[in-house]
Structure formats: C-alpha cells, structure tokens
Design an enzyme around this catalytic site. Structure first.
Site, PDB file in Angstrom:
ATOM      1  N   LYS A  13       0.831  -1.219   0.000  1.00  0.00           N
ATOM      2  CA  LYS A  13       0.000   0.000   0.000  1.00  0.00           C
ATOM      3  C   LYS A  13       0.860   1.262   0.000  1.00  0.00           C
ATOM      4  O   LYS A  13       0.603   2.201  -0.755  1.00  0.00           O
ATOM      5  CB  LYS A  13      -0.919   0.039   1.238  1.00  0.00           C
ATOM      6  N   ARG A 127      12.137  -5.791   5.232  1.00  0.00           N
ATOM      7  CA  ARG A 127      11.785  -4.369   5.322  1.00  0.00           C
ATOM      8  C   ARG A 127      12.654  -3.695   6.388  1.00  0.00           C
ATOM      9  O   ARG A 127      12.904  -4.249   7.453  1.00  0.00           O
ATOM     10  CB  ARG A 127      10.303  -4.272   5.687  1.00  0.00           C
ATOM     11  N   ARG A 155      11.609  -2.463  12.022  1.00  0.00           N
ATOM     12  CA  ARG A 155      10.538  -1.949  12.882  1.00  0.00           C
ATOM     13  C   ARG A 155      10.171  -3.012  13.913  1.00  0.00           C
ATOM     14  O   ARG A 155      10.118  -4.190  13.583  1.00  0.00           O
ATOM     15  CB  ARG A 155       9.293  -1.673  12.021  1.00  0.00           C
ATOM     16  N   ARG A 166      -0.223  -9.389  13.276  1.00  0.00           N
ATOM     17  CA  ARG A 166      -0.840  -8.300  12.500  1.00  0.00           C
ATOM     18  C   ARG A 166      -1.680  -8.859  11.352  1.00  0.00           C
ATOM     19  O   ARG A 166      -2.729  -8.320  11.016  1.00  0.00           O
ATOM     20  CB  ARG A 166       0.248  -7.350  11.972  1.00  0.00           C
TER      21      ARG A 166
HETATM   22  P1  AMP Z   1       0.858   0.352   9.406  1.00  0.00           P
HETATM   23  O1  AMP Z   1       2.130   1.077   9.173  1.00  0.00           O
HETATM   24  O2  AMP Z   1      -0.301   0.925   8.646  1.00  0.00           O
HETATM   25  O3  AMP Z   1       0.972  -1.143   9.217  1.00  0.00           O
HETATM   26  O4  AMP Z   1       0.473   0.580  10.950  1.00  0.00           O
HETATM   27  C1  AMP Z   1       1.339   0.176  11.995  1.00  0.00           C
HETATM   28  C2  AMP Z   1       0.552  -0.010  13.272  1.00  0.00           C
HETATM   29  O5  AMP Z   1      -0.094   1.223  13.634  1.00  0.00           O
HETATM   30  C3  AMP Z   1      -0.580  -1.034  13.193  1.00  0.00           C
HETATM   31  O6  AMP Z   1      -0.142  -2.360  13.390  1.00  0.00           O
HETATM   32  C4  AMP Z   1      -1.491  -0.555  14.323  1.00  0.00           C
HETATM   33  O7  AMP Z   1      -0.973  -0.901  15.593  1.00  0.00           O
HETATM   34  C5  AMP Z   1      -1.379   0.962  14.198  1.00  0.00           C
HETATM   35  N1  AMP Z   1      -2.396   1.517  13.288  1.00  0.00           N
HETATM   36  C6  AMP Z   1      -2.199   2.123  12.086  1.00  0.00           C
HETATM   37  N2  AMP Z   1      -3.360   2.513  11.552  1.00  0.00           N
HETATM   38  C7  AMP Z   1      -4.335   2.135  12.416  1.00  0.00           C
HETATM   39  C8  AMP Z   1      -5.752   2.228  12.432  1.00  0.00           C
HETATM   40  N3  AMP Z   1      -6.431   2.779  11.411  1.00  0.00           N
HETATM   41  N4  AMP Z   1      -6.412   1.718  13.514  1.00  0.00           N
HETATM   42  C9  AMP Z   1      -5.769   1.167  14.532  1.00  0.00           C
HETATM   43  N5  AMP Z   1      -4.433   1.025  14.590  1.00  0.00           N
HETATM   44  C10 AMP Z   1      -3.714   1.497  13.539  1.00  0.00           C
END
Ligand code: AMP
Length: 210
Positions: A13, A127, A155, A166
């Site tokens: 994404k 990553r 990360r 996740r």
């Molecule tokens: P991402 O980089 O989008 O994979 O987000 C990393 C982490 O941030 C996720 O595993 C969640 O813990 C948190 N996070 C990001 N976006 C959201 C969301 N819309 N709702 C809840 N947690 C989020």
C-alpha cells in the site's frame, strides 16, 4: 479523486501510495506513519499507541478516529487524498463515512491489494527503516541509509511473530471492509503478488477513472 488503499501489512500500500502522490498529486494519509511520528516525538498519543503497535494490535478507535478527522479537515486534502491504513475496522469505516458526509466529500474508489500471507511474511522480513529520517526501505539497500548514513533498523512490529499477529488482526478486523466497500459499489481488487511496476499499471488505470 479520493482513494482508500486496502490490504494486509506488507501488501504494498505504501509503495503504491507514493506512486499515486507522484503521478496525481494526491495527499498521502497514512495512520501508521502518523502514529510512528507521534511515537518518535513521545507525545501522549505516541506513548499510548506504542504499546498496541509493538504488540501488533490495533490502536483503539478513540485514539485514531480523532486524528484522522482532524487531518481530513486540513485544506490540502481538497485536492484529493489516499487513505493508507485507515479504516481498519467496520467501526472506523462508519466513522469515516460520517466525517466525509459532514465535509460533503466521498470516496471514489477502494483499491484492495491482494497478497498471500506467506509472501507477506517473507517480504516484511527484508523491510527496514531509517530511525533518523523515517524513510522506509529494504535490506537490499545495505546496512546504512543512503540519504543520511544512519544504520537501518527493523521496525519492532516487523518481527516475524508480530507480523503473524498483524496478519491475524487484518483478517479479523480489516478484511471484512472488502465486502463493506463492495456493497457500496466502489471496490476494485488487484493482485499484489506481482512486480511493483505491474501492480502500478493497474493502480494507475483505476486512479485515472478507468
Ligand atoms: P501500518 O504502518 O499501517 O501497518 O500501521 C502500523 C501499526 O499502527 C498497526 O499495526 C497498528 O498498531 C497501528 N495503526 C495504524 N493505523 C491504524 C488504524 N487505522 N487503527 C488502529 N491502529 C492502527
């Protein structure tokens, strides 16, 4: 054009969002990036969110919905935006609908990038990110950031056990949104298990209104 990018962590994404920004001048709104910035700055939101993020859990709605509502009120979003990582649950999708109705805006398309779970675990293991400039990259870049020279890191939530958690959270909470947006007649699904440039050909066509 207002776009939602749906897809599991590691589905590409962020990469496709960056290309959309470049090609169409859209604003990229990534809740993951916003939360990581809050964690780096040790804001109260960041301190609270970090516990959930490190464990691979979703941050509670009350922390995230206000954040996105405020962001959507900013003027730059009027030229069109890409939501990356939001909504991640039906309750967030409903809150988004309410906020967009208030702002008299709509989502034009939700693009679901489909990638098999095992491919994702493999992808995420390479990553890396630069703790100094915040840039996301890949282990193929080497050990150090090509921009600022700092040592690249993995990360905390990209460790394999957390990635599997996740992916589970994605299946339970976020995958149902595919049907949610299909029901609204705005879903487009694409195969994300292809080279970035080939996936981009599909994304670009969809964003061009094809
Ligand atoms: P991402 O980089 O989008 O994979 O987000 C990393 C982490 O941030 C996720 O595993 C969640 O813990 C948190 N996070 C990001 N976006 C959201 C969301 N819309 N709702 C809840 N947690 C989020």
């Amino acid at each position: 054009m207002n776009i939602i990018l749906l897809g599991a962590p590691g589905s590409g994404k962020g990469t496709q969002a960056a290309k959309l920004v470049e090609a169409f001048g859209l604003v990229h709104i990534s809740t993951g990036d916003m939360l990581r910035a809050a964690v780096s700055a040790s804001t109260p939101l960041g301190v609270e969110a970090k516990k959930y993020m490190d464990a691979g859990d979703l941050v509670p709605d009350e922390l995230i919905i206000g954040l996105i509502k405020d962001r959507l009120k900013e003027e730059d979003t009027e030229k069109g935006f890409i939501l990356d990582g939001f909504p991640r649950s039906t309750s967030q999708a409903i809150a988004l609908d309410e906020q967009l109705a208030e702002l008299k805006r709509t989502i034009d398309v939700a693009i679901a990038i489909d990638v098999d779970a095992e491919v994702i675990v493999n992808r995420i293991s390479t990553r890396r990110f630069c703790p100094a400039c915040g840039r996301s990259t890949n282990a193929s870049e080497g050990e150090y950031c090509i921009i600022c020279g700092c040592a690249l890191e993995v990360r905390a939530d990209d460790k394999e056990d957390v990635v599997r958690k996740r992916l589970n959270v994605y299946e339970q909470n976020t995958a149902p949104l595919i049907d949610y947006y299909r029901g609204k007649g705005i879903l487009r699904s694409i195969d994300g298990d292809r080279p970035v440039s080939v996936v981009w050909e599909d994304v670009e066509k969809i964003a061009s209104g094809d």
